[in-house]
Design a protein around this motif. Structure first.
Motif, PDB file in Angstrom:
ATOM      1  N   GLN A  63       2.997  -7.866  -5.249  1.00 11.86           N
ATOM      2  CA  GLN A  63       3.113  -7.900  -3.794  1.00 11.86           C
ATOM      3  C   GLN A  63       4.472  -8.449  -3.369  1.00 11.86           C
ATOM      4  N   MET A  64       4.974  -9.433  -4.106  1.00  8.94           N
ATOM      5  CA  MET A  64       6.302  -9.962  -3.794  1.00  8.94           C
ATOM      6  C   MET A  64       7.389  -8.921  -4.074  1.00  8.94           C
ATOM      7  N   LEU A  65       7.199  -8.107  -5.101  1.00  5.79           N
ATOM      8  CA  LEU A  65       8.149  -7.016  -5.357  1.00  5.79           C
ATOM      9  C   LEU A  65       8.141  -6.003  -4.216  1.00  5.79           C
ATOM     10  N   VAL A  66       6.930  -5.713  -3.727  1.00  2.00           N
ATOM     11  CA  VAL A  66       6.827  -4.801  -2.580  1.00  2.00           C
ATOM     12  C   VAL A  66       7.512  -5.413  -1.362  1.00  2.00           C
ATOM     13  N   ALA A  67       7.362  -6.726  -1.184  1.00 10.80           N
ATOM     14  CA  ALA A  67       8.031  -7.400  -0.066  1.00 10.80           C
ATOM     15  C   ALA A  67       9.543  -7.241  -0.178  1.00 10.80           C
ATOM     16  N   ILE A  68      10.063  -7.407  -1.396  1.00  9.22           N
ATOM     17  CA  ILE A  68      11.510  -7.220  -1.609  1.00  9.22           C
ATOM     18  C   ILE A  68      11.906  -5.787  -1.300  1.00  9.22           C
ATOM     19  N   LEU A  69      11.086  -4.845  -1.741  1.00 14.86           N
ATOM     20  CA  LEU A  69      11.382  -3.433  -1.482  1.00 14.86           C
ATOM     21  C   LEU A  69      11.361  -3.142   0.013  1.00 14.86           C
ATOM     22  N   ALA A  70      10.390  -3.708   0.728  1.00 15.58           N
ATOM     23  CA  ALA A  70      10.308  -3.508   2.173  1.00 15.58           C
ATOM     24  C   ALA A  70      11.528  -4.088   2.876  1.00 15.58           C
ATOM     25  N   VAL A  71      11.969  -5.267   2.447  1.00 11.78           N
ATOM     26  CA  VAL A  71      13.162  -5.879   3.035  1.00 11.78           C
ATOM     27  C   VAL A  71      14.379  -4.999   2.795  1.00 11.78           C
ATOM     28  N   THR A  96       4.381   4.623   3.943  1.00 10.56           N
ATOM     29  CA  THR A  96       4.020   4.632   2.525  1.00 10.56           C
ATOM     30  C   THR A  96       3.991   3.221   1.957  1.00 10.56           C
ATOM     31  N   LEU A  97       4.941   2.387   2.409  1.00 10.11           N
ATOM     32  CA  LEU A  97       4.992   1.010   1.925  1.00 10.11           C
ATOM     33  C   LEU A  97       3.752   0.214   2.319  1.00 10.11           C
ATOM     34  N   MET A  98       3.107   0.624   3.418  1.00  9.81           N
ATOM     35  CA  MET A  98       1.908  -0.080   3.850  1.00  9.81           C
ATOM     36  C   MET A  98       0.841  -0.085   2.759  1.00  9.81           C
ATOM     37  N   THR A  99       0.782   0.971   1.992  1.00  8.60           N
ATOM     38  CA  THR A  99      -0.232   1.065   0.937  1.00  8.60           C
ATOM     39  C   THR A  99       0.368   1.032  -0.458  1.00  8.60           C
ATOM     40  N   PHE A 100       1.714   1.085  -0.556  1.00 12.65           N
ATOM     41  CA  PHE A 100       2.343   1.105  -1.872  1.00 12.65           C
ATOM     42  C   PHE A 100       2.018  -0.174  -2.653  1.00 12.65           C
ATOM     43  N   GLY A 101       2.063  -1.298  -1.960  1.00  6.75           N
ATOM     44  CA  GLY A 101       1.729  -2.561  -2.625  1.00  6.75           C
ATOM     45  C   GLY A 101       0.309  -2.562  -3.141  1.00  6.75           C
ATOM     46  N   ASP A 102      -0.617  -2.046  -2.317  1.00 10.85           N
ATOM     47  CA  ASP A 102      -2.006  -1.980  -2.765  1.00 10.85           C
ATOM     48  C   ASP A 102      -2.155  -1.058  -3.962  1.00 10.85           C
ATOM     49  N   VAL A 103      -1.427   0.063  -3.932  1.00 12.77           N
ATOM     50  CA  VAL A 103      -1.519   1.005  -5.052  1.00 12.77           C
ATOM     51  C   VAL A 103      -0.998   0.360  -6.332  1.00 12.77           C
ATOM     52  N   LEU A 104       0.152  -0.331  -6.243  1.00 17.69           N
ATOM     53  CA  LEU A 104       0.657  -1.037  -7.428  1.00 17.69           C
ATOM     54  C   LEU A 104      -0.339  -2.084  -7.916  1.00 17.69           C
ATOM     55  N   LYS A 105      -0.922  -2.785  -6.948  1.00 12.54           N
ATOM     56  CA  LYS A 105      -1.908  -3.810  -7.297  1.00 12.54           C
ATOM     57  C   LYS A 105      -3.102  -3.170  -7.998  1.00 12.54           C
ATOM     58  N   TYR A 106      -3.544  -2.043  -7.458  1.00 17.15           N
ATOM     59  CA  TYR A 106      -4.702  -1.395  -8.067  1.00 17.15           C
ATOM     60  C   TYR A 106      -4.362  -0.779  -9.412  1.00 17.15           C
TER      61      TYR A 106
END
Length: 1467
Positions: A1101-1109, A1131-1141
């Motif tokens: 999730q922190m990686l997704v946060a960096i990507l979003a920034v 796409t980023l809204m669910t990208f973190g969830d997809v990576l998590k899943y």
């Protein structure tokens, strides 16, 4: 000082207009929401926390850190006081500003007190204080910016400077307050987890796990390397609260498990409520995303020369806050929820065990209880994994619907209608979920129960020739179970697809019916709202079947927990105790006067079933300090009477009183079928009692422990117990006459151990020659009533049961009574401490290196079990899912660009049509992906893997079962198969689909800026390092998780099998305590595995946060395309969830593949008993003659060169290995039709000869070729065929699990008809008993049979097998059976050891008539029944020492057989 430079600051705002570049909050808004409200809430909560802490003792030292904290908090308080003074030092002070500083000053006072108490009285940094400081620092930063921009004079500047300094001090306070105090905590650090000393930052980022990660990365983890379990999660307190809440609730009997669920909620009310706060915060942060998208896209649509840079920087800051907040609160939410799930597992499993110790013995089934404790509990954990998502998702759906209405107006009705239709469809599908789930779990229960049964009785199954048919039966049950699972999963797939329908079709229909103008901002903002509306719904639909399945498991467990407990109907009788009799170890003489009865039964009627009385009209007194013997024919109720004395009979009408000295104490009980735990001999004897060297030596000497000692270990355990009351149920059966004489003398004789203790003894026996030694005799009749009772001399004159046995007092009896203590007997005290027996091998079946790095060969092994076509179809549909799911967003960018142009090339209907096609394509891909995996791949692989493992077990040598923990093997067929069936298909399908989806998402995100694609190599490198670092530890923790359950299940199985012994010995609480410890130990890897998974989720999730920034930074600073940026952010809204899943499914797959790894390793490492060249399968009629030749064969159970092992070492008592040969130079020549009896002392090699003929005992390699049956060498015969063709009856009868029919137990091969089955039951005298209980097709429980009836049933099975063989011979050859056609071999191993003499004679008559032309080899200690045999073979220490006609040998002086005969007829 009023900061009145901006007029708009007096308005509520929240945004200011007309000043500060229109990018700020109003001062009024900030004072209310960023200062007054947070500080007020903190003051209220802090005061309550201060009161709680003030009542606790000091737990932490560390005066230096305490002083630093005190100085920092006082400095902060001083600054707040200064701000308060400055805020009032004005002619026109701003009212809210003054209020704000007053409240802030009060909060600083609370901070001082709270910090001081938290440091000394809490082991962890203050969560409340750190959370408040962090939150208000963020608020204060915003206020600082406002104050500096709003300052217009010197006084206001001074205030702003002071405020800035206070913010800096508060930041320093955060650093100081978050320091760990583990060095100063006043406890043993090794006994506590670093989690217990972690603050909110360490908990939310899971930094307390880093130490374990580093250890797991560098070495092999063991259970000792794992952190201890938090004390608040201990099983003991949780399961006690659960049982109390269940008993006190008014919901007993509620269907669908609601009663247990309510009790569980009450037990875990605080842990259940704690995740609500973080989950609510997560909702807020998630709904900030569409607002961010809307503002960002509007910002990008503005010309670059008119756009404010401050707004761009603000958007970057907002992105940091939003995505970091999502990561942090997701971590906190799952941390708290996983703790709750772990606690629920401990409380449920602990409650099931406790109930097992309390339930009636008729309601305790091995298969049911072990399934409840393993599969059902794990299923509940899986079902409640997303418990909080149900309420949270409903809130999200409502909020998203309202926001979408603001965006698109009445068009919001379209997705709501779709949602309603899907809810109806899903609800209809879920109607079938519970029923199909229960059907599936019941089939698992039956299969696991049967498997556990065959593992425990493999030796007797192989002797009976039932191993192969039982293997086929279990495999068929497995296939049937997988079919039931497929029916359940079909409903599951349909419900899942219903969940995705709104996500797929809602945008299409919404855009089609909306009347609003569509542009890039409207499209992608609406898509973000639709995601927030439909995504929760898909999760609801996906998880609802699991939730319903969990309630079905709740119902099963609740039904078990609510069963009526065992009621101890024995009542104490007060009396004045005799100090001499109460004194332990008293050697006083037994008084001649009639003693006070220890137990009195008046008007007793007892039974195992309602309205079916086994014992009736029982009026009985058990005299104190006397030996009472109970005799009677088979099924007269002797064992039932033992259970009456223990208070174990479920159906009773009687008044039973017991001497108060033993009513609440322990009873030394030894069952007819010995209960032995999977532990050392010493551990079995001592149990939970303290070790006493002299007492231990006494019982070892009295029981003459030596090889072949299972029953005598059970006797020794009873004797070791500190009690004066003993109950023995036919313990002398199966022991040779000489050993029996010595054991009886040493234990029950006038100078025996129990006489010396002045103990009261009840002995049920079929060894009638011992009756003269009894002080009191109770004779039971066939109808379950007492025929007569009294002393032996009295009963001889009654002309009833005892007199009819033909007894007369003899000189031998008088001689024994005057016999001196057993000093003349050979010494056994120290010599017997060294006995070489099998050592239990409780080991991991996984190579150590593979524990860290994994094994790709396991994946290949699993892939081969799936089938190539299924894999190809699965991958094709997976690619279709990934493409169609993501290309829809790209298509929306084309659409938004076209409609935003001056001259659109296509109409909206064209774009909507293509968009609809893409959405339907991904729905179809989803459906077929799940169907291929759930319906085909899982069924095929599950069947293949189970068949391979089962075949390995069936073909394993006997030594494997003696040296391997049964819990470990059972775990392969319960826990591991559950993982493969439940978690494997879910993990595999979701992992593949989410992986393809993530690739498509990464491509969509990169479209917003070409510079973003440059970061992907670095991102992939980081991901690779993270997964490598993570997997090395998590893989090992997963293996430890599964391995730690082995001892737990073993102890549970031991308790179920020996629950009567546990209760008689008073070991119930000890067993519960041990179970709690084992359960807590197994909880450690389970809990830490969940935590390391959540650490990985947080990191991603922190990686997704960096990507979003990065995306927002590039968009605002480099001015990316509006449409592409919108697509990327959506796409980023669910990208973190997809990576998590992806990681979640990968982790789950690794867990499941660990089960495959163990099965693979199990199949590779367990050597088959069959050797190369053993492939001869003779005709079905073989053996026709039954000629047997054995020439000079030696054989051993174990390593011939292995050293003798100490009796006190941890050796498994079921092992049969010896440091010497079991058989030495054995030579036998048996003619067709000859009747041969094998006699000898215990351990002389009699049963080993039977095992040798059945190829269950391996001869020394050089003697393989010297054994033949009907001229066919045994070393060439297929072993399964050999055991099927020879009819053998083992000493211990074996049965299928409870619930199977009588006919299935009698004929597991299903080759007979009802008439044939009834005929054999009539032959052995069991038909009346069976007919009274419903007949051949009625469900059958072996516990309804007495031990003697079980042996009769085994004989009936042998007779049926012979008759079927004769019938098949007639069919094959078309002739009436002749003597030649009836030939064969019958092996009997102590088949009549547990029956009375009359039944024994009847059994011998059946054997003679039914097997007249058969070659018969019988092992027997009852020498009177071998006199009619042609030949008797006497064995000693594995060799034949004598053979000949029994009548000739008995008349020969110096004959070994005569010596045995005289010993057996001493009375």
């Amino acid at each position: 000082m009023d900061f009145s430079g901006c007029v708009d600051d007096d308005s509520f705002g929240p945004a200011v207009h007309g000043c500060r570049d229109n990018f700020d909050f109003t001062i009024k808004f900030e004072n209310i929401f960023l200062s007054i409200i947070p500080a007020s809430l903190f003051i209220v909560i802090a005061l309550g926390r201060i009161i709680i802490l003030s009542r606790r003792p000091e737990a932490v030292s560390g005066s230096i850190l305490r002083g630093v904290k005190l100085a920092a908090t006082n400095a902060y308080g001083a600054l707040q006081l200064s701000l308060l003074i400055f805020s009032t030092d004005s002619t026109k002070p701003r009212a809210l500003l003054v209020t704000s500083t007053v409240v802030s000053f009060c909060s600083s006072i609370c901070i001082i007190g709270l910090s001081f108490l938290e440091h000394s009285r809490s082991a962890r940094p203050s969560i409340l204080l750190n959370a408040y400081l962090l939150l208000t620092v963020l608020f204060d930063v915003a206020q600082t910016r406002t104050l500096w921009l709003a300052s217009t004079n010197f006084q206001e500047l001074i205030f702003s400077r002071l405020f800035t300094v206070s913010v800096a001090v508060k930041a320093i306070l955060i650093i100081i307050e978050s320091q760990h105090k583990s060095r100063w905590v006043l406890w043993d650090v090794k006994g506590h987890s670093p989690e217990e000393t972690s603050g909110i930052f360490g908990l939310s980022a899971f930094t307390w796990l880093l130490q374990m990660f580093l250890v797991g990365y560098t070495k092999i983890l063991t259970l000792d390397d794992l952190f201890p379990l938090d004390g608040s999660m201990a099983t003991e307190a949780l399961q006690l609260r659960l049982m109390d809440n269940l008993r006190s609730s008014k919901s007993k009997g509620q269907k669908r498990g609601f009663g247990l669920a309510k009790a569980m909620a009450k037990t875990l009310k605080i842990p259940l409520l704690l995740p609500i706060g973080p989950r609510a915060a997560l909702i807020a942060f998630k709904f900030c995303q569409p607002f961010l998208i809307n503002i960002l896209l509007n910002y990008l649509e503005e010309p670059s020369d008119h756009a404010s840079k401050n707004r761009g920087y603000g958007l970057i800051g907002a992105t940091i806050l939003i995505y970091t907040g999502i990561a942090v609160f997701t971590a906190l939410y799952w941390y708290l929820h996983e703790r709750t799930l772990c606690m629920s597992r401990g409380s449920l499993a602990g409650a099931v065990y406790r109930k097992t110790t309390e339930a009636k013995i008729t309601t305790i089934g091995v298969s049911a209880a072990i399934t409840l404790m393993s599969a059902d509990v794990e299923r509940i954990r899986l079902g409640f994994l997303n418990l909080h998502e149900f309420w949270a998702n409903c809130i999200e759906v409502g909020l998203a619907g309202w926001l979408l209405y603001r965006q698109l107006g009445a068009a919001v009705a379209a997705p709501l209608i779709i949602v309603l239709c899907c809810v109806i469809g899903g609800a209809f599908g879920n109607k079938f979920t519970g029923r199909r789930q229960r059907a599936w779990m019941n089939k698992i229960q039956k299969r696991v129960g049967l498997t556990a049964n065959i593992i425990s009785n493999m030796k007797h199954l192989k002797i009976s020739g039932l191993a192969l048919p039982v293997e086929e039966l279990i495999q068929n049950m497995r296939v049937d179970e997988l079919q039931a699972a497929s029916r359940f999963r079909t409903v599951n797939v349909i419900v899942i697809v219903f969940g995705y329908v709104p996500l797929a079709l809602a945008p299409v229909i919404t855009f089609a019916v909306t009347s609003r103008t569509l542009d890039a901002t409207t499209i992608f903002t609406s898509i973000s709202y639709l995601l927030l509306l439909t995504d929760p719904l898909s999760y609801l639909f996906q998880n609802s079947p699991n939730l319903l399945a969990a309630f079905a498991c709740f119902e099963r467990i609740q039904t078990f927990l609510e069963k009526d407990p065992r009621v101890d109907f024995r009542t104490p009788r007060l009396h004045i105790p005799d100090p001499e009799l109460e004194k332990y170890g008293s050697s006083s003489e037994v008084k001649e006067s009639d003693p006070e009865p220890l137990v009195t039964i008046t008007n007793g009627n007892f039974g195992w079933e309602t309205n079916k009385t086994t014992l009736k009209n029982i009026n009985l007194e058990i005299p104190s300090s006397r030996l009472t013997m109970v005799v009677g024919p088979v099924a007269s109720g002797k064992s039932t009477l033992c259970k009456v004395l223990l208070g174990e009979i479920p159906e009773y009408q009687a008044q039973i009183t017991m001497n108060h000295s033993i009513a609440s104490r322990r009873v030394g009980y030894c069952d007819q079928t010995p209960y032995l735990s999977n532990a050392s001999i010493r551990a079995n004897i001592i149990g939970f009692s303290p070790f006493n060297q002299q007492r231990y030596k006494d019982v070892i000497e009295a029981t003459m422990l030596e090889p072949d000692l299972a029953q005598r270990v059970s006797i020794a355990r009873a004797l070791y117990l500190h009690t004066d009351f003993f109950v023995f149920d036919d313990i002398l059966s199966g022991i040779d006459a000489i050993t029996e004489e010595k054991v009886f003398t040493r234990i029950f004789g006038l100078h025996g151990l129990l006489r010396r203790r002045n103990a009261t003894v009840v002995l049920c026996t079929n060894t009638l020659r011992r009756l003269p030694f009894a002080n009191h005799i109770v004779a039971l009749g066939m109808d379950g009533s007492i025929v007569e009772q009294g002393s032996f001399q009295k009963l001889l004159t009654n002309w009833k049961y005892v007199q009819d046995l033909g007894f007369e007092p003899t000189d031998d009896i008088i001689l024994e009574e005057s016999h001196s203590p057993i000093e003349a007997e050979e010494s056994t005290g120290t010599e017997l401490r060294k006995i070489a027996i099998g050592q239990p091998v409780t080991q991991s079946l996984t190579d150590e290196k593979k524990r860290m790095n994994g094994d790709s060969a396991v994946y290949m092994h699993y892939m081969k079990s799936l089938g190539k076509r299924s894999i190809a179809a699965f991958l094709i549909f997976g690619v279709g899912w990934g493409f169609s799911y993501n290309f829809g967003n790209i298509w929306l960018t084309y659409w938004s660009k076209d409609i935003g142009s001056a001259h659109p090339r296509r109409t909206n209907y064209f774009y909507i049509g293509i968009y609809a096609l893409l959405q339907l394509l991904y729905l179809a891909s989803l459906f077929f992906s799940f169907m291929v995996c759930y319906r085909t791949m899982v069924r095929v692989s599950g069947s293949k893997l189970h068949k391979a493992a089962l075949n390995t077990v069936i073909n394993a040598p006997l030594r494997f079962f003696a040296t391997t923990d049964t819990g470990l093997v059972t775990n392969l067929f319960s826990q591991d198969m559950t993982l493969i069936d439940n978690e494997m298909p879910v993990a595999l399908t979701n992992l593949v689909l989410d992986s393809f989806n993530a690739l498509g998402m990464a491509a969509v995100i990169a479209t917003s800026s070409p510079f973003l694609a440059i970061t992907y190599p670095f991102l992939f490198a980081i991901l690779y390092w993270i997964q490598k670092f993570y997997l090395r530890t998590s893989r090992q923790v997963r293996l430890l998780d599964l391995e730690a359950k082995g001892p737990l299940y073993t102890h549970f199985l031991d308790t179920i099998r020996g629950v009567t012994t546990f209760r008689a010995f008073g070991w119930v609480q000890d067993g519960i305590d041990l179970n709690n410890r084992l359960l807590d130990t197994s909880q450690r890897p389970t809990y830490l595995l969940a935590m390391v998974q959540r650490w990985l989720s947080f990191t991603l999730q922190m990686l997704v946060a960096i990507l979003a920034v990065v995306v927002v930074t590039l968009a605002t600073q480099v001015r990316s395309s509006t449409a592409m940026t919108g697509a990327s952010l959506v796409t980023l809204m669910t990208f973190g969830d997809v990576l998590k899943y992806i990681i979640r499914w990968w982790t789950q797959l690794e867990t499941s593949i660990g089960a495959v790894s163990r099965l693979k390793s199990f199949g590779e490492k367990v050597r088959s008993e069959s050797l190369d060249g053993e492939d001869v399968k003779p005709p079905r009629e073989w053996p026709l003659r039954g000629a047997i030749e054995i020439s000079g064969v030696s054989a051993s159970y174990g390593d011939l060169n292995g050293p003798a092992r100490d009796l006190t070492s941890k050796d498994n008592i079921s092992g049969e290995a010896s440091q010497t040969l079991a058989l030495k130079d054995l030579t036998l020549s048996i003619q067709p039709g000859e009747k041969v009896a094998i006699c000898g002392r215990s351990g002389s090699g009699k049963s080993s000869t039977i095992l040798l003929l059945l190829r269950l005992l391996e001869p020394v390699p050089s003697y393989f070729h010297t054994m033949t049956i009907d001229d066919i060498p045994l070393h060439k015969l297929d072993r399964q065929t050999l055991r099927e063709r020879i009819i053998a009856v083992p000493q211990d009868a074996v049965f299928l699990p409870d619930g199977c029919s009588v006919m299935a137990n009698l004929d597991p091969l299903n080759t007979s008809n009802e008439a044939e089955c009834r005929s054999v039951l009539e032959t052995v005298g069991l038909w009346k008993f069976i007919d009274e209980r419903g007949g051949l097709n009625e469900e059958f429980s072996a516990d309804t049979l007495s031990q003697g009836q079980k042996q009769l049933f085994s004989l009936a099975r042998a007779v049926l097998k012979r008759r079927i063989r004769v019938r098949d011979y007639e069919v094959d050859f078309g002739v009436t059976t002749s003597v030649q056609g009836r030939g064969g071999i019958l092996l009997l191993d102590e088949v009549s050891s547990s029956v009375d003499q009359d039944t024994d004679r009847a059994m011998q008559t059946v054997i003679k008539e039914e097997f007249e032309s058969y070659t018969i080899i019988m092992v027997s200690h009852r020498l009177e029944i071998v006199m009619d045999f042609d030949t008797v073979v006497v064995m000693e220490e594995g060799s034949v020492v004598e053979s000949g006609n029994p009548r000739t040998l008995v008349d020969t002086n110096g004959s070994r057989f005569k010596e045995l005969w005289l010993a057996g007829n001493n009375a």
